[in-house]
Motif scaffolding. Structure first.
Motif, PDB file in Angstrom:
ATOM      1  N   SER A 256     -14.413   0.564  -0.111  1.00 50.84           N
ATOM      2  CA  SER A 256     -14.034  -0.689   0.540  1.00 50.84           C
ATOM      3  C   SER A 256     -13.203  -0.382   1.788  1.00 50.84           C
ATOM      4  CB  SER A 256     -13.208  -1.569  -0.405  1.00 50.84           C
ATOM      5  OG  SER A 256     -13.938  -1.915  -1.565  1.00 50.84           O
ATOM      6  N   PRO A 257     -13.249  -1.266   2.806  1.00 48.51           N
ATOM      7  CA  PRO A 257     -12.380  -1.061   3.971  1.00 48.51           C
ATOM      8  C   PRO A 257     -10.924  -1.153   3.548  1.00 48.51           C
ATOM      9  CG  PRO A 257     -13.393  -3.239   4.036  1.00 48.51           C
ATOM     10  CD  PRO A 257     -14.052  -2.498   2.912  1.00 48.51           C
ATOM     11  N   ALA A 258     -10.082  -0.355   4.205  1.00 48.31           N
ATOM     12  CA  ALA A 258      -8.683  -0.293   3.780  1.00 48.31           C
ATOM     13  C   ALA A 258      -7.772  -0.013   4.966  1.00 48.31           C
ATOM     14  CB  ALA A 258      -8.495   0.802   2.728  1.00 48.31           C
ATOM     15  N   VAL A 259      -6.535  -0.442   4.830  1.00 51.90           N
ATOM     16  CA  VAL A 259      -5.461  -0.058   5.746  1.00 51.90           C
ATOM     17  C   VAL A 259      -4.594   0.953   5.010  1.00 51.90           C
ATOM     18  CG1 VAL A 259      -3.421  -0.831   7.002  1.00 51.90           C
ATOM     19  CG2 VAL A 259      -5.479  -2.239   6.990  1.00 51.90           C
ATOM     20  N   ILE A 260      -4.310   2.074   5.678  1.00 55.20           N
ATOM     21  CA  ILE A 260      -3.598   3.186   5.053  1.00 55.20           C
ATOM     22  C   ILE A 260      -2.309   3.438   5.824  1.00 55.20           C
ATOM     23  CG2 ILE A 260      -3.760   5.620   4.375  1.00 55.20           C
ATOM     24  CD1 ILE A 260      -6.864   5.241   4.576  1.00 55.20           C
ATOM     25  N   ALA A 261      -1.168   3.294   5.161  1.00 53.48           N
ATOM     26  CA  ALA A 261       0.135   3.517   5.786  1.00 53.48           C
ATOM     27  C   ALA A 261       0.549   4.967   5.578  1.00 53.48           C
ATOM     28  CB  ALA A 261       1.179   2.579   5.177  1.00 53.48           C
ATOM     29  N   VAL A 262       0.898   5.645   6.679  1.00 54.52           N
ATOM     30  CA  VAL A 262       1.165   7.082   6.640  1.00 54.52           C
ATOM     31  C   VAL A 262       2.481   7.399   7.335  1.00 54.52           C
ATOM     32  CG1 VAL A 262       0.305   9.372   7.308  1.00 54.52           C
ATOM     33  CG2 VAL A 262      -1.310   7.573   6.638  1.00 54.52           C
ATOM     34  N   ILE A 263       3.288   8.242   6.685  1.00 52.87           N
ATOM     35  CA  ILE A 263       4.514   8.766   7.288  1.00 52.87           C
ATOM     36  C   ILE A 263       4.475  10.287   7.184  1.00 52.87           C
ATOM     37  CG2 ILE A 263       7.042   8.896   7.132  1.00 52.87           C
ATOM     38  CD1 ILE A 263       7.040   6.117   5.941  1.00 52.87           C
ATOM     39  N   ASP A 264       4.554  10.973   8.330  1.00 54.84           N
ATOM     40  CA  ASP A 264       4.544  12.442   8.345  1.00 54.84           C
ATOM     41  C   ASP A 264       3.379  13.008   7.537  1.00 54.84           C
ATOM     42  OD1 ASP A 264       6.848  12.487   9.895  1.00 54.84           O
ATOM     43  OD2 ASP A 264       8.173  12.479   8.146  1.00 54.84           O
ATOM     44  N   HIS A 265       2.178  12.487   7.790  1.00 56.56           N
ATOM     45  CA  HIS A 265       0.946  12.954   7.139  1.00 56.56           C
ATOM     46  C   HIS A 265       0.923  12.673   5.638  1.00 56.56           C
ATOM     47  CE1 HIS A 265       0.154  14.923  10.948  1.00 56.56           C
ATOM     48  NE2 HIS A 265       1.304  15.540  10.844  1.00 56.56           N
ATOM     49  N   ARG A 266       1.763  11.776   5.179  1.00 56.06           N
ATOM     50  CA  ARG A 266       1.825  11.421   3.751  1.00 56.06           C
ATOM     51  C   ARG A 266       1.546   9.934   3.602  1.00 56.06           C
ATOM     52  NH1 ARG A 266       6.105   9.334   0.917  1.00 56.06           N
ATOM     53  NH2 ARG A 266       7.451   9.753   2.726  1.00 56.06           N
ATOM     54  N   ILE A 267       0.563   9.595   2.745  1.00 61.86           N
ATOM     55  CA  ILE A 267       0.256   8.186   2.497  1.00 61.86           C
ATOM     56  C   ILE A 267       1.347   7.564   1.640  1.00 61.86           C
ATOM     57  CG2 ILE A 267      -1.369   6.583   1.399  1.00 61.86           C
ATOM     58  CD1 ILE A 267      -3.603   8.526   2.043  1.00 61.86           C
ATOM     59  N   VAL A 268       1.886   6.444   2.106  1.00 65.18           N
ATOM     60  CA  VAL A 268       2.940   5.755   1.360  1.00 65.18           C
ATOM     61  C   VAL A 268       2.475   4.414   0.810  1.00 65.18           C
ATOM     62  CG1 VAL A 268       4.805   6.904   2.610  1.00 65.18           C
ATOM     63  CG2 VAL A 268       3.874   4.742   3.492  1.00 65.18           C
ATOM     64  N   GLY A 269       1.278   3.989   1.186  1.00 63.13           N
ATOM     65  CA  GLY A 269       0.760   2.729   0.664  1.00 63.13           C
ATOM     66  C   GLY A 269      -0.610   2.436   1.246  1.00 63.13           C
ATOM     67  N   ILE A 270      -1.381   1.641   0.509  1.00 61.95           N
ATOM     68  CA  ILE A 270      -2.723   1.255   0.988  1.00 61.95           C
ATOM     69  C   ILE A 270      -2.979  -0.201   0.626  1.00 61.95           C
ATOM     70  CG2 ILE A 270      -3.630   3.589   0.798  1.00 61.95           C
ATOM     71  CD1 ILE A 270      -4.928   1.124  -1.710  1.00 61.95           C
ATOM     72  N   VAL A 271      -3.845  -0.835   1.400  1.00 61.55           N
ATOM     73  CA  VAL A 271      -4.364  -2.167   1.070  1.00 61.55           C
ATOM     74  C   VAL A 271      -5.875  -2.107   1.246  1.00 61.55           C
ATOM     75  CG1 VAL A 271      -4.389  -4.623   1.592  1.00 61.55           C
ATOM     76  CG2 VAL A 271      -2.271  -3.328   1.875  1.00 61.55           C
ATOM     77  N   THR A 272      -6.620  -2.468   0.207  1.00 62.52           N
ATOM     78  CA  THR A 272      -8.078  -2.526   0.321  1.00 62.52           C
ATOM     79  C   THR A 272      -8.518  -3.982   0.424  1.00 62.52           C
ATOM     80  OG1 THR A 272      -8.516  -2.628  -2.066  1.00 62.52           O
ATOM     81  CG2 THR A 272      -8.314  -0.433  -1.060  1.00 62.52           C
ATOM     82  N   PHE A 273      -9.683  -4.182   1.040  1.00 61.16           N
ATOM     83  CA  PHE A 273     -10.187  -5.523   1.316  1.00 61.16           C
ATOM     84  C   PHE A 273     -11.597  -5.679   0.754  1.00 61.16           C
ATOM     85  CE2 PHE A 273      -7.116  -4.353   4.474  1.00 61.16           C
ATOM     86  CZ  PHE A 273      -6.373  -5.496   4.712  1.00 61.16           C
TER      87      PHE A 273
END
Length: 312
Positions: A256-273
């Motif tokens: 599914s399409p998603a928004v991926i939140a990243v800090i210093d090459h580390r994923i801290v959260g995602i939202v899928t649609f």
């Protein structure tokens, strides 16, 4: 150590992991189930196993059913804080993906709905829809009759269809455009446009960044739009909670399409649609660290595109 036995198992490892992930909704638990299956394979009287693939499928399916029935799993899943573990596009656990049913079976929306089924119904549904097993073979795997398998499959499909429409699914390119427009509206404060991009029966489910004791569920277009608008509004408290100021990438998670939140090459959260008929029908937000382990392992091997939000 029997090298031939190990090679035979390794030839089935990826398929077993994909099956276990769909049954359990957790990559970590799926890997444990695969390892347990491997140990049983080494200890088995393999001379009496006519079809290794069928034998391995039966063992791992029953291990997963036992895990779903365990007291610990029942407590975790009925306490209301459980959500599936998200996987990045390209993760082999998401295979096979040749048909619509196979792709849909790993969406966070469907994995969440599968929690409403009994363990046996879940197993029948996954074996039938995602792996195209005939009912006669499913009956052999689960030690039930073929007619019982058909009944379980019918009840599972009826339950899922009642809670999830399957018509009007958007193609990946169209879905991405809609999500891009949605993000633009969310970050600009255009709440009216946000509402217009949501279906009448939209739902949003979140783990509350892992801080909530139960999953958070939002319904109605206005409430979901308010939740999303607040989520994409930066504050010092949110930056402290995340450990910095994230950048946001568009990608695909669980098909599914998603928004991926990243800090210093580390994923801290995602939202899928879940995009349907040109609008967004469901959102799933996950930020609990323990659910992002495998996602981050895959992300470190991934070359992301330019962020859609570079300063937050």
């Amino acid at each position: 150590m029997d090298e031939a036995a190990i090679e035979r198992f390794e030839a089935s490892r990826a398929r077993l992991a994909s099956l276990a992930y769909r049954l359990l909704g957790s990559a970590a638990d799926a890997e444990d189930a695969v390892q347990d299956t491997f140990l049983r394979w080494l200890a088995a009287d393999r001379e009496r196993v006519d079809t290794p693939e069928a034998w391995l499928t039966k063992v791992i399916t029953h291990l997963c059913i036992d895990r779903l029935r365990s007291a610990r799993a029942r407590h975790e899943r009925t306490a209301g804080a459980w959500l599936p573990e998200p996987l990045l596009e390209g993760d082999p656990m998401l295979d096979p993906a040749d048909t619509f049913e196979q792709r849909e079976s790993v969406s966070l929306a469907v994995l969440t709905l599968l929690e409403h089924l009994s363990p046996v119904q879940r197993a029948v549904y996954v074996l039938r829809e995602a792996f195209s097993y005939p009912h006669a073979e499913i009956a052999e795997i689960l030690d039930i009759s073929s007619s019982a398998s058909q009944q379980h499959a019918h009840r599972a499909r009826t339950r899922l269809t009642a809670e999830r429409r399957r018509d009007g699914q958007a193609d990946p390119a169209s879905a991405r455009r809609i999500v891009e427009e949605f993000i633009a509206a969310a970050t600009s404060g255009r709440t009216e446009r946000l509402v217009a991009l949501l279906t009448e029966d939209v739902t949003a489910i979140s783990d509350g960044a892992g801080l909530a004791r139960r999953t958070l569920r939002y319904e109605t277009r206005e409430r979901v739009a308010t939740y999303v608008r607040a989520g994409f509004t930066p504050t010092p408290a949110k930056r402290r909670l995340a450990g910095g100021s994230p950048v946001f990438h568009l990608g695909r998670i669980n098909r599914s399409p998603a928004v991926i939140a990243v800090i210093d090459h580390r994923i801290v959260g995602i939202v899928t649609f879940d995009v349907r008929e040109g609008r967004i029908a469901a959102l799933h937000g996950i930020a609990a660290t323990d659910r992002l382990t495998r996602l981050n392992e895959t992300w470190r091997q991934h070359e992301p595109h330019t962020p859609v939000i570079n300063v937050w």
